[in-house]
Design a protein around this motif. Structure first.
Motif, PDB file in Angstrom:
ATOM      1  N   ALA A 511       0.570  -1.186   0.279  1.00 27.98           N
ATOM      2  CA  ALA A 511      -0.096  -0.183   0.109  1.00 27.98           C
ATOM      3  C   ALA A 511       1.101   1.509   0.168  1.00 27.98           C
ATOM      4  N   ARG A 512       2.408   1.167   0.237  1.00 27.54           N
ATOM      5  CA  ARG A 512       3.196   2.125   0.220  1.00 27.54           C
ATOM      6  C   ARG A 512       2.705   2.823  -0.610  1.00 27.54           C
ATOM      7  N   HIS A 513       2.642   2.825  -1.972  1.00 29.15           N
ATOM      8  CA  HIS A 513       3.285   3.002  -3.056  1.00 29.15           C
ATOM      9  C   HIS A 513       1.982   3.843  -3.892  1.00 29.15           C
ATOM     10  N   SER A 514       0.629   3.098  -3.327  1.00 30.07           N
ATOM     11  CA  SER A 514      -0.273   3.712  -3.545  1.00 30.07           C
ATOM     12  C   SER A 514      -0.707   5.775  -2.516  1.00 30.07           C
ATOM     13  N   ILE A 515      -0.726   5.051  -1.390  1.00 29.83           N
ATOM     14  CA  ILE A 515      -0.745   6.125  -0.790  1.00 29.83           C
ATOM     15  C   ILE A 515       0.227   6.847  -1.229  1.00 29.83           C
ATOM     16  N   PHE A 516       1.736   7.106  -1.272  1.00 32.04           N
ATOM     17  CA  PHE A 516       2.712   8.075  -1.402  1.00 32.04           C
ATOM     18  C   PHE A 516       1.468   8.768  -2.604  1.00 32.04           C
ATOM     19  N   SER A 517       1.663   7.887  -3.854  1.00 33.62           N
ATOM     20  CA  SER A 517       0.806   8.665  -4.595  1.00 33.62           C
ATOM     21  C   SER A 517      -0.113   8.954  -5.030  1.00 33.62           C
ATOM     22  N   MET A 518      -1.318   8.527  -4.032  1.00 30.99           N
ATOM     23  CA  MET A 518      -2.209   9.504  -4.099  1.00 30.99           C
ATOM     24  C   MET A 518      -1.965  11.678  -3.420  1.00 30.99           C
ATOM     25  N   MET A 519      -0.580  11.067  -2.046  1.00 31.02           N
ATOM     26  CA  MET A 519      -0.827  12.564  -1.626  1.00 31.02           C
ATOM     27  C   MET A 519      -0.204  13.466  -2.716  1.00 31.02           C
ATOM     28  N   VAL A 520       1.180  12.223  -3.191  1.00 28.92           N
ATOM     29  CA  VAL A 520       2.363  13.278  -4.549  1.00 28.92           C
ATOM     30  C   VAL A 520       0.786  13.602  -5.421  1.00 28.92           C
ATOM     31  N   ASN A 521      -0.230  13.064  -6.147  1.00 26.66           N
ATOM     32  CA  ASN A 521      -0.635  13.830  -6.906  1.00 26.66           C
ATOM     33  C   ASN A 521      -2.146  14.986  -6.368  1.00 26.66           C
ATOM     34  N   ALA A 522      -2.276  14.622  -5.585  1.00 32.25           N
ATOM     35  CA  ALA A 522      -3.178  15.593  -4.599  1.00 32.25           C
ATOM     36  C   ALA A 522      -2.067  16.770  -4.048  1.00 32.25           C
ATOM     37  N   VAL A 523      -1.146  16.645  -4.129  1.00 33.23           N
ATOM     38  CA  VAL A 523      -0.476  17.770  -3.896  1.00 33.23           C
ATOM     39  C   VAL A 523       0.040  18.655  -5.354  1.00 33.23           C
ATOM     40  N   LEU A 524       0.426  17.496  -6.079  1.00 33.64           N
ATOM     41  CA  LEU A 524       0.771  18.309  -7.552  1.00 33.64           C
ATOM     42  C   LEU A 524      -0.516  19.318  -7.820  1.00 33.64           C
ATOM     43  N   ASN A 525      -1.662  17.976  -7.748  1.00 29.77           N
ATOM     44  CA  ASN A 525      -3.067  18.535  -7.830  1.00 29.77           C
ATOM     45  C   ASN A 525      -3.404  20.058  -7.520  1.00 29.77           C
ATOM     46  N   GLN A 526      -2.899  20.388  -5.786  1.00 30.80           N
ATOM     47  CA  GLN A 526      -2.747  21.475  -5.250  1.00 30.80           C
ATOM     48  C   GLN A 526      -2.148  22.841  -6.224  1.00 30.80           C
ATOM     49  N   ILE A 527      -0.973  22.265  -5.950  1.00 26.98           N
ATOM     50  CA  ILE A 527      -0.034  22.856  -6.965  1.00 26.98           C
ATOM     51  C   ILE A 527      -0.293  23.283  -8.451  1.00 26.98           C
ATOM     52  N   GLY A 528      -0.916  22.531  -9.202  1.00 25.11           N
ATOM     53  CA  GLY A 528      -1.549  23.066 -10.477  1.00 25.11           C
ATOM     54  C   GLY A 528      -3.174  23.982 -10.711  1.00 25.11           C
ATOM     55  N   ALA A 529      -3.611  23.269  -9.353  1.00 22.58           N
ATOM     56  CA  ALA A 529      -4.966  24.102  -9.191  1.00 22.58           C
ATOM     57  C   ALA A 529      -4.147  25.895  -8.897  1.00 22.58           C
ATOM     58  N   SER A 530      -3.296  25.947  -7.794  1.00 25.69           N
ATOM     59  CA  SER A 530      -2.818  27.326  -7.508  1.00 25.69           C
ATOM     60  C   SER A 530      -2.333  28.047  -8.438  1.00 25.69           C
ATOM     61  N   SER A 531      -1.734  27.522  -9.394  1.00 27.23           N
ATOM     62  CA  SER A 531      -0.914  28.194 -10.467  1.00 27.23           C
ATOM     63  C   SER A 531      -2.194  29.021 -11.011  1.00 27.23           C
ATOM     64  N   SER A 532      -2.727  27.973 -11.683  1.00 28.20           N
ATOM     65  CA  SER A 532      -4.432  28.139 -12.517  1.00 28.20           C
ATOM     66  C   SER A 532      -4.734  29.582 -12.361  1.00 28.20           C
ATOM     67  N   ASP A 533      -4.878  29.435 -10.979  1.00 31.50           N
ATOM     68  CA  ASP A 533      -5.847  30.532  -9.325  1.00 31.50           C
ATOM     69  C   ASP A 533      -4.612  31.787 -10.205  1.00 31.50           C
ATOM     70  N   ALA A 534      -3.579  31.675  -9.917  1.00 29.12           N
ATOM     71  CA  ALA A 534      -2.815  32.626 -10.313  1.00 29.12           C
ATOM     72  C   ALA A 534      -2.616  33.355 -11.804  1.00 29.12           C
ATOM     73  N   GLY A 535      -2.795  32.677 -12.361  1.00 33.77           N
ATOM     74  CA  GLY A 535      -2.824  33.068 -13.671  1.00 33.77           C
ATOM     75  C   GLY A 535      -4.174  33.835 -14.016  1.00 33.77           C
ATOM     76  N   ILE A 536      -5.117  33.312 -13.854  1.00 34.65           N
ATOM     77  CA  ILE A 536      -6.034  33.914 -13.827  1.00 34.65           C
ATOM     78  C   ILE A 536      -6.692  34.672 -13.623  1.00 34.65           C
ATOM     79  N   SER A 537      -5.679  35.583 -11.951  1.00 39.42           N
ATOM     80  CA  SER A 537      -5.715  36.472 -11.273  1.00 39.42           C
ATOM     81  C   SER A 537      -5.235  37.824 -11.639  1.00 39.42           C
TER      82      SER A 537
END
Length: 549
Positions: A511-537
Motif C-alpha cells: 500500500a505504500r506506493h499507492s498512498i504516496f501516489s495519492m499524496m503526491v497527486n493531491a499535492v501536484l493537483n493543488q499546485i496546478g490549481a494554485s498556478s491556474s488561479d494565479a494566472g487567472i488573477s
C-alpha cells in the motif's frame, strides 16, 4: 505540602480505626482472607503478625481453606528433549494457574500432599518438604544413601489430626541381589520419619506385602491413616486394603467388597486405584483393553468404605467408560471428575445419575498438557495454608542442599535460553511494530496537512489506520516463570503476534506506493490549481488596467 499532610493524617486516622477494632473481630476478618493476602498483612504491624502466626489461627484458617486440584507432571525426556517437572493448580471455579509453582524444581517428583505441604523427591540425597503457598522448604536426608533403584513412588506423606504430627513413609523393598529395589515385588519393612525427629525408624509389616500393587494403585492418607492395596488371591477381587495408623504406627487389613466383578473374556486384566473422594477411602476399578493395556473398557466402578470397623463398602459410581480414555480417574471433587483422553487433553465431567449408575455429562476441556505423557500425571486435592516449617529446622536430618539452584544447573541452560529467547522476541516484535508504524506515520503526517481536500485526507487516513492499527504501549512483562500450559499459550500468542506483524509489513509494502501516489497527486493537483488561479488573477488584473486606460 498541605495535601500531603492531610493525606498523612487521613491514613493515620484509618490505621487508628482498624487497630481500634476488637482482636476477635480482626481475627474473624482474617479467616476470610486468602493466604497470599495474610502473608502481606503480617508486615503491617506486630499485632497482626501475632494473630496470623498464632498456631491456633493457622489451624482454624486451614479448616476453612478452599480446596483446589493440584496437577503434577514429572520431569520427562520426550523425543530426546528434556522437559522439567511442572504443576498446575485448578481452583474451585475451575480456573487454572499460569505461574509455575516456585517450590517445584525441574527434576522433582511428587510423593504426596497434605495440609498445603508437598513432599517432593529430589535427584539428590534429600527429600523436600515445601509449603505450596509460602514457598518455605525443608531438605531432609533420605533413609538410605545411594540406594540403587530408589524411586518417588516408594515414599508417601501424611498427617495425624490427634498427634498433630507429619510423617513420611518409605516402603523399603526386599533386598534381592542384582535387582533394582523398585523391581522387587515385596516389602517387609516401612521406614517412618516424623517431622522434627533426628532419624528414620524401621517398622516391620505383619506379612510380606506387594510393592507392585503399591506402585500401580497408589496410596492415600485420610484422617491419620494411610491406605494402599496388596495382593490377596483368596478374595473375590484378589486384592485387600492395608492400613497404617500414623499415630499408633500399627497395621490392619480391610477386605474389599464381596461382590463378584464380571470381566469380559476377550479383554485384558482389571486395574485398581486407591483414591480419596469427599474425605473417604475409595477403590476405583475397571477392565483394560487386551491389545492396549493403557486403555480402559466397560465400566469404571468406584466403591466407598462407609464403615471402617464393619468393613462395609457401597458402590458410589458406576460409569460407562469410553475406550478413548486412559486409566483414571485422576480425581473426583464436587460431583465432577477429571479424566484424560488419548489426545493428551484433560477434561472435566459432571457425574449425574440415580444411585450408582452414573453418566459423564457436560464435558469441559480444561487444558492441553502436551508434550507431557498422560499416564505420568499425578493429581491431588490440596489447599493453601500458613503451616510453618521453621519449627522443624533444628532436626538432625534437616540440612541445606549443597548443590546450587536447580535452575542454574548446566543441563537446564538450554531450557533457560529458550525462555530468554521468547522474551527477546516479544520485546523485538513490539519494538518493531511501534518503530515501523511511528516512522511511516511521521512521514505521512508531515505531508498530510498540506493536502487541502478533506475527502482525500480522509481516504488516506483510513488506509493508514487499516495498515497500522493502534498498538497499545507495551507494559513491562512481569518477572515470573509460567507453567507448561501457560508457556505454550504464550508461545502461541507470540506466533500470532509475529504473523500479524508480517502481515502488517506485507500490507505496508503493497500500500505504500499507492498512498504516496495519492499524496503526491493531491499535492501536484493543488499546485496546478494554485498556478491556474494565479494566472487567472493576473489576467483579471491586466484586463482591469486596460479598462482604466
Amino acid at each position: 505540602m498541605m495535601a500531603e499532610e492531610t493525606k498523612s493524617k487521613k491514613q493515620k486516622d484509618e490505621e487508628h480505626i482498624i487497630n481500634g477494632l476488637p482482636g476477635e473481630l480482626i481475627e474473624r476478618i482474617f479467616f476470610k482472607l486468602p493466604v497470599s493476602t495474610l502473608l502481606r498483612c503480617t508486615g503491617v504491624c506486630k499485632e497482626w503478625h501475632k494473630i496470623i502466626r498464632d498456631p491456633q489461627f493457622v489451624t482454624s484458617h486451614l479448616q476453612d481453606a478452599p480446596q483446589c486440584a493440584f496437577l503434577f507432571f514429572p520431569q520427562e525426556s520426550i523425543s530426546g528433549k528434556l522437559y522439567p517437572a511442572d504443576a498446575i493448580l485448578i481452583d474451585e471455579t475451575w480456573s487454572q494457574s499460569t505461574c509455575a509453582v516456585p517450590v517445584v524444581g525441574p527434576g522433582d517428583s511428587l510423593c504426596g500432599s497434605c495440609n498445603g505441604l508437598l513432599c517432593l523427591y529430589t535427584k539428590s540425597s534429600t527429600l523436600k518438604i515445601a509449603n505450596l503457598a509460602t514457598g518455605e522448604c525443608l531438605h531432609l536426608d533420605k533413609p538410605v544413601k545411594n540406594l540403587r533403584g530408589d524411586y518417588f513412588f516408594l515414599y508417601n506423606f501424611g498427617f495425624h489430626p490427634v498427634t498433630k504430627e507429619y510423617k513420611i513413609i518409605h516402603f523399603l523393598g526386599d533386598s534381592v541381589e542384582g535387582r533394582p529395589l523398585h523391581n522387587n515385588s515385596r516389602f517387609r519393612v516401612v521406614q517412618v520419619y516424623t517431622l522434627g525427629d533426628d532419624k528414620w525408624r524401621d517398622i516391620k509389616t505383619p506379612e510380606a506385602l506387594s510393592l507392585n500393587c503399591l506402585k500401580n494403585s497408589g496410596a492415600v492418607n485420610i484422617g491419620g491413616t494411610m491406605y494402599w492395596l496388596t495382593e490377596d488371591m483368596v478374595a473375590s477381587w484378589q486384592h485387600a486394603v492395608i492400613t497404617f495408623d500414623l499415630g499408633e504406627e500399627s497395621f490392619a487389613r480391610i477386605q474389599l467388597p464381596a461382590t463378584v466383578l464380571e470381566d469380559s473374556a476377550g479383554d485384558g486384566p482389571r486395574r485398581y486405584w486407591v483414591r480419596e473422594i469427599d474425605g473417604k477411602i475409595c477403590i476405583a476399578t475397571a477392565q483394560t483393553c487386551s491389545f492396549q493395556p493403557r486403555r480402559l473398557v466397560g465400566k469404571l466402578q468406584i466403591w466407598t468404605l462407609e464403615n471402617k470397623t464393619e468393613q462395609r463398602w457401597s458402590q458410589k459410581y458406576n460409569i460407562q467408560y469410553s475406550p478413548d480414555y486412559i486409566p483414571g480417574p485422576n480425581l473426583v471433587h464436587r460431583d465432577k471428575t477429571i479424566l484424560q483422553r488419548r489426545d493428551r487433553n484433560l477434561y472435566s465431567y459432571e457425574l449425574l445419575g440415580d444411585n450408582s449408575n452414573t453418566k459423564l455429562c457436560k464435558m469441559t476441556k480444561l487444558l492441553d498438557f502436551r508434550p507431557h505423557k498422560p499416564d505420568n500425571m499425578q493429581s491431588y486435592i490440596c489447599v493453601k495454608s500458613l503451616i510453618r516449617l521453621d519449627v522443624y529446622k533444628k532436626a538432625g536430618i534437616v540440612r541445606r542442599p549443597k548443590q546450587r539452584g536447580v535452575w542454574e544447573l548446566k543441563k537446564w541452560e538450554a531450557w533457560e535460553h529458550k525462555l530468554s529467547e521468547n522474551e527477546r522476541i516479544w520485546t523485538d516484535t513490539h519494538r518493531d511494530e511501534h518503530a515501523h508504524a511511528q516512522c511511516y506515520r511521521t512521514m505521512i503526517n508531515d505531508v498530510l496537512p498540506r493536502i487541502l481536500d478533506d475527502t482525500i485526507q480522509l481516504e488516506i487516513g483510513m488506509k493508514i489506520n487499516q495498515i497500522f492499527p493502534n498498538i497499545p504501549d507495551q507494559q513491562p512483562r512481569p518477572l515470573r516463570r509460567l507453567n507448561c500450559v501457560a508457556q505454550k499459550q504464550d508461545r502461541e500468542n507470540l506466533f500470532v503476534r509475529m504473523e500479524n506483524w508480517n502481515n502488517i509489513t506485507k500490507a505496508t509494502r503493497e500500500a505504500r506506493h499507492s498512498i504516496f501516489s495519492m499524496m503526491v497527486n493531491a499535492v501536484l493537483n493543488q499546485i496546478g490549481a494554485s498556478s491556474s488561479d494565479a494566472g487567472i488573477s493576473s489576467q483579471n488584473r491586466s484586463e482591469g488596467d486596460d479598462v482604466k486606460i
